[in-house]
Design an enzyme around this catalytic site. Structure first.
Site: not given
Length: 116
Positions: A41, A38
């Site tokens: 993230c 991600c």
């Protein structure tokens, strides 16, 4: 696809340790639900590291890898990443979904932290 998260100073929690690490904590805990694949993230991790260092007297910040430990993410209905959920006294009191600037994260969690 590796489930290893990038290097960080943030402590990890897991399905097995979540109750002790988060639900049983005597200080509010910001859980960063994250995954290695991600990009947003990865963008928010340095922000959370800084927040954890500066607010260490009022807040703990931990990461949970949703790929390695999916049960907790499922329990708390984490649908998008990153999701940052603030737990106080074992309950979710605030959540921020998506990579956000520090000011936006702080604005959401500040009301639930002890006064300075």
């Amino acid at each position: 696809m590796s489930s290893t998260l990038p290097r960080t100073t943030l402590p990890k929690t897991s399905d097995a340790t979540f109750a002790a690490d988060v639900l049983g904590s005597d200080v509010p805990v910001l859980v960063d639900f994250t995954a290695s694949w991600c990009p947003p993230c990865r963008m928010v991790t340095p922000v959370l590291e800084q927040l954890a260092a500066e607010e260490r007297d009022r807040l703990r910040v931990v990461q949970l890898d949703v790929d390695a430990d999916p049960e907790t993410a499922r329990t708390y209905r984490v649908m998008g990443l990153p999701t940052m959920s603030l737990f106080r006294d074992g309950e979710v009191v605030a959540s921020v979904v998506g990579a956000r600037p520090r000011a936006a994260i702080t604005r959401e969690i500040e009301p639930f932290l002890a006064p300075r």
